[in-house]
Design a protein around this motif. Structure first.
Motif, PDB file in Angstrom:
ATOM      1  N   VAL A  70       8.918 -30.021   4.245  1.00 27.11           N
ATOM      2  CA  VAL A  70       7.562 -29.652   3.843  1.00 27.11           C
ATOM      3  C   VAL A  70       7.530 -29.446   2.336  1.00 27.11           C
ATOM      4  O   VAL A  70       8.535 -29.067   1.724  1.00 27.11           O
ATOM      5  CB  VAL A  70       7.099 -28.358   4.561  1.00 27.11           C
ATOM      6  N   PRO A  71       6.366 -29.696   1.700  1.00 28.62           N
ATOM      7  CA  PRO A  71       6.260 -29.505   0.251  1.00 28.62           C
ATOM      8  C   PRO A  71       5.910 -28.059  -0.089  1.00 28.62           C
ATOM      9  O   PRO A  71       5.145 -27.391   0.620  1.00 28.62           O
ATOM     10  CB  PRO A  71       5.127 -30.455  -0.135  1.00 28.62           C
ATOM     11  N   TYR A  72       6.472 -27.607  -1.207  1.00 30.67           N
ATOM     12  CA  TYR A  72       6.101 -26.286  -1.718  1.00 30.67           C
ATOM     13  C   TYR A  72       6.502 -26.211  -3.186  1.00 30.67           C
ATOM     14  O   TYR A  72       7.650 -26.520  -3.548  1.00 30.67           O
ATOM     15  CB  TYR A  72       6.802 -25.158  -0.944  1.00 30.67           C
ATOM     16  N   GLY A  73       5.561 -25.837  -4.035  1.00 29.90           N
ATOM     17  CA  GLY A  73       5.874 -25.645  -5.448  1.00 29.90           C
ATOM     18  C   GLY A  73       6.425 -26.881  -6.127  1.00 29.90           C
ATOM     19  O   GLY A  73       7.245 -26.768  -7.046  1.00 29.90           O
ATOM     20  N   GLY A  74       5.995 -28.059  -5.700  1.00 28.16           N
ATOM     21  CA  GLY A  74       6.450 -29.293  -6.333  1.00 28.16           C
ATOM     22  C   GLY A  74       7.775 -29.813  -5.818  1.00 28.16           C
ATOM     23  O   GLY A  74       8.307 -30.791  -6.352  1.00 28.16           O
ATOM     24  N   LYS A  75       8.341 -29.190  -4.778  1.00 25.94           N
ATOM     25  CA  LYS A  75       9.609 -29.640  -4.205  1.00 25.94           C
ATOM     26  C   LYS A  75       9.485 -29.745  -2.690  1.00 25.94           C
ATOM     27  O   LYS A  75       8.491 -29.308  -2.092  1.00 25.94           O
ATOM     28  CB  LYS A  75      10.744 -28.677  -4.574  1.00 25.94           C
ATOM     29  N   LEU A  76      10.510 -30.318  -2.062  1.00 27.70           N
ATOM     30  CA  LEU A  76      10.574 -30.443  -0.620  1.00 27.70           C
ATOM     31  C   LEU A  76      11.642 -29.501  -0.068  1.00 27.70           C
ATOM     32  O   LEU A  76      12.737 -29.378  -0.642  1.00 27.70           O
ATOM     33  CB  LEU A  76      10.902 -31.882  -0.217  1.00 27.70           C
TER      34      LEU A  76
ATOM     35  N   PRO B 176      13.441 -27.879   3.856  1.00 28.97           N
ATOM     36  CA  PRO B 176      13.465 -27.941   5.315  1.00 28.97           C
ATOM     37  C   PRO B 176      12.364 -27.061   5.898  1.00 28.97           C
ATOM     38  O   PRO B 176      12.074 -25.984   5.381  1.00 28.97           O
ATOM     39  CB  PRO B 176      14.864 -27.410   5.668  1.00 28.97           C
ATOM     40  N   TYR B 177      11.734 -27.534   6.978  1.00 34.58           N
ATOM     41  CA  TYR B 177      10.564 -26.835   7.510  1.00 34.58           C
ATOM     42  C   TYR B 177      10.884 -25.427   7.990  1.00 34.58           C
ATOM     43  O   TYR B 177      10.009 -24.564   8.040  1.00 34.58           O
ATOM     44  CB  TYR B 177       9.950 -27.644   8.655  1.00 34.58           C
ATOM     45  N   ASN B 178      12.159 -25.161   8.360  1.00 31.94           N
ATOM     46  CA  ASN B 178      12.523 -23.835   8.862  1.00 31.94           C
ATOM     47  C   ASN B 178      13.053 -22.917   7.763  1.00 31.94           C
ATOM     48  O   ASN B 178      13.644 -21.872   8.042  1.00 31.94           O
ATOM     49  CB  ASN B 178      13.546 -23.953   9.986  1.00 31.94           C
ATOM     50  N   THR B 179      12.857 -23.321   6.492  1.00 30.29           N
ATOM     51  CA  THR B 179      13.258 -22.491   5.355  1.00 30.29           C
ATOM     52  C   THR B 179      12.024 -21.823   4.756  1.00 30.29           C
ATOM     53  O   THR B 179      10.975 -22.458   4.626  1.00 30.29           O
ATOM     54  CB  THR B 179      13.955 -23.347   4.277  1.00 30.29           C
ATOM     55  N   ASP B 180      12.148 -20.571   4.407  1.00 30.34           N
ATOM     56  CA  ASP B 180      11.053 -19.884   3.725  1.00 30.34           C
ATOM     57  C   ASP B 180      11.072 -20.302   2.264  1.00 30.34           C
ATOM     58  O   ASP B 180      11.927 -19.846   1.496  1.00 30.34           O
ATOM     59  CB  ASP B 180      11.197 -18.372   3.841  1.00 30.34           C
ATOM     60  N   PRO B 181      10.174 -21.185   1.831  1.00 27.98           N
ATOM     61  CA  PRO B 181      10.250 -21.709   0.458  1.00 27.98           C
ATOM     62  C   PRO B 181      10.024 -20.638  -0.601  1.00 27.98           C
ATOM     63  O   PRO B 181      10.483 -20.783  -1.730  1.00 27.98           O
ATOM     64  CB  PRO B 181       9.151 -22.777   0.425  1.00 27.98           C
ATOM     65  N   LYS B 182       9.350 -19.547  -0.226  1.00 23.10           N
ATOM     66  CA  LYS B 182       9.089 -18.503  -1.210  1.00 23.10           C
ATOM     67  C   LYS B 182      10.367 -17.800  -1.638  1.00 23.10           C
ATOM     68  O   LYS B 182      10.468 -17.316  -2.776  1.00 23.10           O
ATOM     69  CB  LYS B 182       8.090 -17.497  -0.644  1.00 23.10           C
TER      70      LYS B 182
ATOM     71  N   VAL C 283       0.104 -35.824  -1.779  1.00 22.97           N
ATOM     72  CA  VAL C 283       0.738 -34.809  -0.952  1.00 22.97           C
ATOM     73  C   VAL C 283       0.628 -33.475  -1.691  1.00 22.97           C
ATOM     74  O   VAL C 283       1.015 -33.375  -2.867  1.00 22.97           O
ATOM     75  CB  VAL C 283       2.223 -35.139  -0.680  1.00 22.97           C
ATOM     76  N   ASN C 284       0.091 -32.477  -1.032  1.00 24.49           N
ATOM     77  CA  ASN C 284      -0.118 -31.181  -1.669  1.00 24.49           C
ATOM     78  C   ASN C 284       1.128 -30.695  -2.405  1.00 24.49           C
ATOM     79  O   ASN C 284       2.213 -30.656  -1.835  1.00 24.49           O
ATOM     80  CB  ASN C 284      -0.531 -30.135  -0.618  1.00 24.49           C
ATOM     81  N   GLU C 285       0.932 -30.371  -3.674  1.00 28.11           N
ATOM     82  CA  GLU C 285       1.946 -29.737  -4.515  1.00 28.11           C
ATOM     83  C   GLU C 285       3.080 -30.668  -4.944  1.00 28.11           C
ATOM     84  O   GLU C 285       3.955 -30.259  -5.693  1.00 28.11           O
ATOM     85  CB  GLU C 285       2.538 -28.496  -3.840  1.00 28.11           C
ATOM     86  N   LEU C 286       3.076 -31.907  -4.482  1.00 23.06           N
ATOM     87  CA  LEU C 286       4.080 -32.851  -4.963  1.00 23.06           C
ATOM     88  C   LEU C 286       3.478 -33.692  -6.080  1.00 23.06           C
ATOM     89  O   LEU C 286       2.306 -34.052  -6.037  1.00 23.06           O
ATOM     90  CB  LEU C 286       4.567 -33.764  -3.840  1.00 23.06           C
ATOM     91  N   PRO C 287       4.279 -34.043  -7.099  1.00 28.32           N
ATOM     92  CA  PRO C 287       3.744 -34.871  -8.190  1.00 28.32           C
ATOM     93  C   PRO C 287       3.387 -36.266  -7.698  1.00 28.32           C
ATOM     94  O   PRO C 287       3.971 -36.777  -6.740  1.00 28.32           O
ATOM     95  CB  PRO C 287       4.896 -34.899  -9.198  1.00 28.32           C
TER      96      PRO C 287
END
Length: 633
Positions: free
Chosen positions: A56-62, A64-70, A258-262
């Motif tokens: 999943v995308p978050y903060g311009g990076k990808l 794993p979906y089960n990782t808390d990107p924050k 794609v949201n948040e991806l360049p």
């Protein structure tokens, strides 16, 4: 049912995906005589990585979906270049070498090209066509299952070998079913012999579907309109295009919004002009391409040089390629939007990329598209119709209005003893029917070129609205005019049509009459008439003015006509193309809207059959088998 099948398919696919080694572009040494590479076709998933079944995308990076990107670190992120991103929605795809699009193949004119194609799909067959190449002396390497070869079965490898000719911008893709809409395509660039590398970019654009893959699309192609995915699309000329499925987004070089991806980014030097090689790899819609703040100079169309013209934008129909140069930039802006917008008034989709100059930091541009006005109308090259509505202030330059810089090998006035003229009407009266002159093409059960005696369903004169293996026989060295029409009951959206084994001269485009205010068609072109009709189909067309017969139509460009391998037949109009029958083989002439081809909008051109080069003695064979005589005891 289709969605349930897709869920099972994804579950099985996840169990098969255990490694990810995407392949970058293949660029052959310009001094090499032989260029050898490999393509592996397989099912894959978008937004997948071996570290996780889903990213999943978050903060311009990808991540794993089960990782808390924050709370994650950069070490937890997944490299973008190891993921097939598409538009960020996970779905099955068919790709070459685990990339979308497939790896660029860049060679030099005259080199011998060897490409090992392996089918690693578990349940689908394959064939790969090298769009725009002549395949002179190697017609069995054209890559069309059941026309020039047997399909490549699961687990098999087929090695293609051919000469890199002619030079120009081409592409390759799967010719099986609807695999092309799943991403099974890539760029094939043939540079001039010995040419030095110049700054150039390859831009491939296509429509995309969130919930559709080639198996599901094939079901829709079989059962046609009325399904939950069908929708009528509308062209600016008012044409209703009966599409069996509707795109939800679009991609440039395999990447959408794609949201948040360049966005996909191209780099350039502001002090130099450089090339964009644009390729329309989609299967349904045309795209209008522009770069904010830039004029585009067209220098090549469908692989062949043309006299340069300056325009604001270009339109690419499925299968077409246009090369343009950008102007040197005198601006303090360093990031510009590249825009690709579908030419469709009912479901318009825009996808963007970024052009970033010099070594500046890539950032989302603040630029705006050119404003077209009555004082400064925008010039657009390669419109699939004659004009836009007057209030859009767009001037269409159709593809027949450019001058070729390639020499013509045909005489202005052909020898009438070696001249033929054929009228072919491309008809799409309704799903799931498509035909040429009332005949729906029926695919042979064996390789028609290499096993001609296996064709059991040839057409006859009484076949109208029926299915048969339609073909046209050409005599060696004849000059041939094809008058390709899109008129009558079965006319549809402008049909993009491709002829294998040739570049043809585009002598003329005939358009209908338009309402200049709305841009809609008012009457069909009256220079063509139907003289024999049955059911929904016209069996026989001719010129309305009999003096135009046998190559004498008014307005033909016989001096410097543009060379092409793909052309759009305008709705309500026609095109006249010319070839010399000097490339022995069996060549398909067909629509590049894939489901129209599945419905039967194809015909085989059987050219100079007595001079066809034979394949190697161990060339694969296929066909039906009748086991009725098998002894049981």
């Amino acid at each position: 049912m289709i969605m349930e099948t897709m869920e099972v398919f994804v579950t099985v696919l996840l169990a098969l995906l255990w490694s990810f080694h995407p392949t970058s572009s293949f660029i052959c040494d310009k001094n090499a005589e032989v260029c050898e590479t490999s393509l592996i076709a397989e099912h894959h998933l978008t937004m997948f990585h071996p570290k996780a079944n889903k990213v999943v995308p978050y903060g311009g990076k990808l991540y794993p979906y089960n990782t808390d990107p924050k709370s994650a670190t950069d070490l937890d992120s997944v490299p973008e270049n190891e993921v097939i991103i598409a538009n960020g929605v996970q779905r099955p795809v068919v790709v070459f070498n685990k990339t979308l699009p497939g790896p660029d193949i860049i060679v030099y004119e005259g080199q011998t090209v060897i490409i090992h194609v392996t089918n690693k799909m578990r349940s689908e067959v394959l064939g790969v066509h090298w769009h725009g190449l002549y395949q002179r002396n190697t017609p069995f390497m054209d890559g069309v299952p059941f026309i020039t070869q047997c399909p490549i079965l699961p687990g098999q490898t087929f090695t293609y070998k051919f000469q890199a000719y002619p030079k120009g911008t081409f592409w390759y893709y799967s010719t099986t079913g609807l695999q092309r809409i799943d991403g099974a395509s890539g760029a094939l660039i043939i540079r001039p012999k010995g040419a030095d590398t110049t700054t150039e970019h390859v831009l491939q654009v296509q429509e995309w579907y969130n919930s559709m893959h080639s198996n599901g699309a094939s079901l829709l192609a079989k059962f046609g309109e009325g399904t939950q995915h069908s929708k009528h699309l509308v062209s600016p000329d008012g044409a209703i295009y009966h599409s069996i499925f509707t795109p939800t987004s679009a991609l440039i070089n395999g990447k959408g919004k794609v949201n948040e991806l360049p966005f996909y980014t191209f780099k350039g030097n502001r002090n130099n002009s450089f090339l964009f090689r644009t390729i329309a790899t989609g299967a349904v819609l045309p795209f209008k391409i522009s770069i904010d703040g830039h004029k585009l100079t067209i220098i090549e169309a469908n692989g062949y040089r043309v006299k340069g013209i300056n325009v604001e934008s270009v339109i690419l129909n499925p299968g077409e390629r246009i090369v343009f140069k950008t102007n040197k930039l005198d601006s303090r802006t360093y990031n510009f939007w590249i825009r690709a917008t579908t030419v469709d008034v009912s479901n318009s989709i825009e996808i963007r990329a970024i052009l970033c100059y010099d070594e500046n930091e890539v950032a989302e541009p603040k630029t705006s598209p050119t404003i077209c006005s009555s004082k400064k109308p925008c010039k657009v090259f390669n419109c699939p119709f004659g004009l836009f509505p007057v209030k859009e202030y767009i001037e269409c330059i159709t593809s027949d209005k450019v001058d070729s810089l390639e020499p013509t090998e045909l005489q202005k006035a052909p020898n009438k003893k070696q001249f033929k003229e054929y009228f072919l009407n491309f008809e799409y009266p309704g799903t799931p029917k498509a035909a040429i002159n009332g005949k729906q093409f029926l695919q042979p059960s064996a390789s028609a070129l290499t096993q001609p005696n296996s064709i059991s369903t040839p057409c006859n004169t009484s076949c109208v609205g029926c299915q048969c293996t339609n073909s046209i026989n050409l005599k060696h060295n004849d000059t041939v005019h094809f008058v390709l029409t899109n008129i009558g009951t079965g006319k549809g959206w402008g049909h993009p049509v491709h002829l294998h084994g040739h570049s043809f001269e585009l002598l003329k485009m005939g358009f209908p009459t338009y309402n200049r205010i709305t841009g809609n068609i008012t009457t069909e072109n009256e220079e063509i008439k139907c003289i024999k009709r049955r059911n929904d189909y016209c069996m026989t067309f001719t010129w309305s003015d009999s003096s135009w017969m046998n190559g004498n139509a008014l307005g033909l460009n016989l001096v410097n006509p543009p060379l092409k391998d793909t052309v759009v037949i305008p709705r309500g109009g026609y095109v006249v193309i010319r070839i010399r029958a000097n490339n022995p083989g069996l060549w398909l002439l067909h629509s590049l809207v894939d489901h129209q081809t599945l419905y039967g909008m194809s015909v085989m051109i059987n050219e100079s059959s007595h001079f066809v080069h034979q394949p190697p003695s161990d060339f694969p064979k296929c066909g039906n088998f009748d086991g009725i005589q098998t002894p049981l005891h």
